[in-house]
Design an enzyme around this catalytic site. Structure first.
Site, PDB file in Angstrom:
ATOM      1  N   LYS A 127     106.114  61.199  61.715  1.00 31.96           N
ATOM      2  CA  LYS A 127     105.400  62.214  62.507  1.00 31.96           C
ATOM      3  C   LYS A 127     105.518  63.578  61.825  1.00 31.96           C
ATOM      4  O   LYS A 127     106.585  63.925  61.305  1.00 31.96           O
ATOM      5  CB  LYS A 127     105.999  62.267  63.915  1.00 31.96           C
ATOM      6  CG  LYS A 127     105.277  63.218  64.863  1.00 31.96           C
ATOM      7  CD  LYS A 127     105.904  63.179  66.256  1.00 31.96           C
ATOM      8  CE  LYS A 127     105.173  64.064  67.255  1.00 31.96           C
ATOM      9  NZ  LYS A 127     105.791  64.030  68.592  1.00 31.96           N
ATOM     10  N   SER A 158     102.658  62.992  72.420  1.00 34.85           N
ATOM     11  CA  SER A 158     102.152  63.700  71.268  1.00 34.85           C
ATOM     12  C   SER A 158     102.232  62.910  69.961  1.00 34.85           C
ATOM     13  O   SER A 158     101.550  63.247  69.003  1.00 34.85           O
ATOM     14  CB  SER A 158     102.926  65.002  71.092  1.00 34.85           C
ATOM     15  OG  SER A 158     104.298  64.738  70.833  1.00 34.85           O
ATOM     16  N   SER A 189     106.680  61.539  74.592  1.00 36.11           N
ATOM     17  CA  SER A 189     105.826  61.422  73.404  1.00 36.11           C
ATOM     18  C   SER A 189     106.077  60.228  72.494  1.00 36.11           C
ATOM     19  O   SER A 189     105.311  60.018  71.549  1.00 36.11           O
ATOM     20  CB  SER A 189     105.928  62.685  72.567  1.00 36.11           C
ATOM     21  OG  SER A 189     105.193  63.693  73.187  1.00 36.11           O
TER      22      SER A 189
HETATM   23  N1  GLN Z   1     103.223  65.296  77.219  1.00 42.22           N
HETATM   24  C1  GLN Z   1     104.421  66.069  77.266  1.00 42.22           C
HETATM   25  C2  GLN Z   1     104.118  67.502  76.909  1.00 42.22           C
HETATM   26  O1  GLN Z   1     102.998  67.782  76.698  1.00 42.22           O
HETATM   27  C3  GLN Z   1     105.456  65.485  76.375  1.00 42.22           C
HETATM   28  C4  GLN Z   1     105.333  65.877  74.964  1.00 42.22           C
HETATM   29  C5  GLN Z   1     106.468  65.353  74.133  1.00 42.22           C
HETATM   30  O2  GLN Z   1     107.216  64.477  74.552  1.00 42.22           O
HETATM   31  N2  GLN Z   1     106.612  65.935  72.963  1.00 42.22           N
HETATM   32  O3  GLN Z   1     104.975  68.324  76.858  1.00 42.22           O
END
Ligand code: GLN
Length: 477
Positions: free
Chosen positions: A79, A154, A178
């Site tokens: 990532k 994400s 995420s």
């Molecule tokens: N969807 C969550 C956010 O927007 C989690 C994102 C993540 O785990 N990096 O913060």
């Protein structure tokens, strides 16, 4: 060698037995990427030179007939929030569009020391903020199972790359879901380790008290293998724990018979899609038939999880993102005449809309007069949520829930409605706030053939138990 369905075990044994070379594997994956990724959009940067050099090292080892390390010759993707020395790392943001880190993230370095070959960097929401990968400054990722749908976020690129066989395994990060949510949307395995289990050194910080690094893979055993490689104390991250690292892959053989599995009613309430509910309930039945004892439990403070998460995460983000000011590294606005103009324009041009929204929310929640009402209160409720889990884990060894209330939604469906997007994190953020571990594994499909994920949550540093439950379920077919 055909990358389709290729697992870590299969890749490594093919190389050990000299049925394939690491070079072949890397080549086959780059070919796959060349054919498939134009429509999926998982990769942002390919690190071909580094990959070929590493493949050569592995092939020399294999020719000598030496025993190979656990990830020998395994092509992986990373990532783009994890720093890679000499390879562009953007965190999905324009503000880091030209950033080439001078060092490696510990998790990546450990993967490479264990023989893994880094193919490239994977698309994600900007600074890991999002649930659909649509917040990437570069391009969206399309779900390999249905290109009109999001892969989740994400870590959308990390999930999609594994689902489309463009990597054997990948690394992602989880702050509020995420890893687990994109794994469920793409039909792969995603493991979020306990906070402190894996060093965060070299992870571009979003919310430091929540951020974790973990693997995506095609099966549970591979997730166990990667975790074993990246876990453990690192002097470069003072929050990484001394707790010994078990042999996760060996632990899998203990099976799941006799384990107590909790089912919390709060995870099966309003807003849960009927098909997702039916699949997860059927999976729970299957666990019962495998000898797990199913125990009803309650997590009474769960209804506060989303507001608490979106206060704590934005507060920490607003503070972490101060460093992107155009002075030290990354993008700098060209047309500024004074220092403050340079800061303002750099950040205005460099950050996307969602990142700005979070910086503003976080700054507001921290400001004089509001700190007690928002941040302090959120921290207190976080403690209550953590206690909910502590109480539950007195009665059970693991907790099973849906990973997400719905299967993958369409690209564009929620992108104009941040609140609807935030609410979709309902089942994942609790585990981040409590610091516990969790895994998402595929547990069925909707009528439209979209993957459904089941989440298994475990106690602090008890990844072994959730991996055992997940493996037993997966093996039962
Ligand atoms: N969807 C969550 C956010 O927007 C989690 C994102 C993540 O785990 N990096 O913060």
């Amino acid at each position: 060698m055909n990358p389709n369905g290729l697992t870590i075990d299969a890749a490594r044994s093919a190389i050990q037995e000299r049925k394939a070379t690491a070079f072949d594997l890397v080549d086959a994956h780059y070919e796959k990427i060349a054919h498939e990724d134009e429509k999926i959009g998982a990769y942002l940067t390919l690190s071909k030179e580094r990959a070929l050099e590493k493949a050569e090292q592995i092939d020399v080892l294999a020719r000598k007939g030496d025993p190979l390390p656990p990830l020998a010759g395994v092509p992986v993707g990373i990532k783009d929030v994890l720093c890679t020395r000499g390879v562009r790392t953007t965190a999905g943001s324009k503000i880091l569009g030209n950033f080439i880190p001078p060092y490696d993230c510990t998790a990546v370095a450990r993967m490479e020391s264990a023989g893994a070959i880094v193919l490239g960097k994977l698309n994600c929401d900007e600074f890991a903020m999002g649930s659909s990968n649509e917040n990437s400054a570069w391009k969206p990722v399309h779900n390999p199972r249905d290109l009109s749908r999001v892969p989740g976020g994400s870590s959308g690129g990390s999930a999609a790359a594994v689902a489309a066989d463009m990597a054997v395994a990948t690394l992602g990060s989880d702050t509020g879901g995420s890893i687990r949510q994109p794994a469920s949307f793409c039909g792969v395995v995603g493991l979020m380790p306990t906070y402190g289990r894996v060093s965060r050194y070299g992870l571009i910080a979003f919310a430091s008290s929540l951020d974790r690094i973990g693997p995506f893979s095609k099966n549970v055993k591979d997730a166990a293998t990667v975790l074993g490689v990246i876990a453990g104390r690192d002097p470069m991250d003072s929050t990484s724990a001394e707790t010994p690292v078990p042999d996760y892959a060996a632990e899998l053989n203990k099976g799941a018979r006799g384990l107590r599995v909790g089912v919390a009613k709060e995870y099966f309430g309003e807003g849960l899609d009927g098909e997702v509910r039916a699949s997860v309930e059927a999976a729970i039945q299957k666990l019962a038939s495998l000898g797990c004892e199913i125990v009803p439990i309650s997590l009474p403070h769960m209804k506060y999880a989303i507001p608490v998460y979106y206060i704590i995460a934005t507060v920490e983000a607003s503070s972490n993102l101060v460093r992107f000011d155009g002075v030290r590294y990354g993008y700098r606005a060209k047309d500024a005449r004074t220092l403050s103009q340079m800061y303002r324009r750099t950040r205005d041009q460099g950050f996307g809309a969602e990142v700005k929204r979070r910086i503003m929310l976080g700054t507001y929640a921290l400001s004089a007069g509001y700190y007690d009402a928002y941040y302090l209160k959120a921290q207190r409720v976080r403690t209550l949520l953590t206690r909910d889990f502590e109480e539950a884990f007195k009665q059970v060894d693991a907790i099973v829930t849906p990973t997400s209330p719905t299967a993958a939604f369409k690209l564009g469906e929620k992108s104009d409605d941040p609140l609807a997007m935030y609410l979709a994190d309902i089942y994942t953020v609790t585990a981040d706030l409590a610091g516990i571990c969790g895994i998402s594994i595929p547990c069925g499909e909707t009528k439209e053939k979209l993957p459904i994920g089941m989440q298994i949550l475990g106690k602090h540093f008890d990844e072994s138990t959730i991996l055992r439950v997940a493996h037993a379920y997966e093996q039962a077919g």
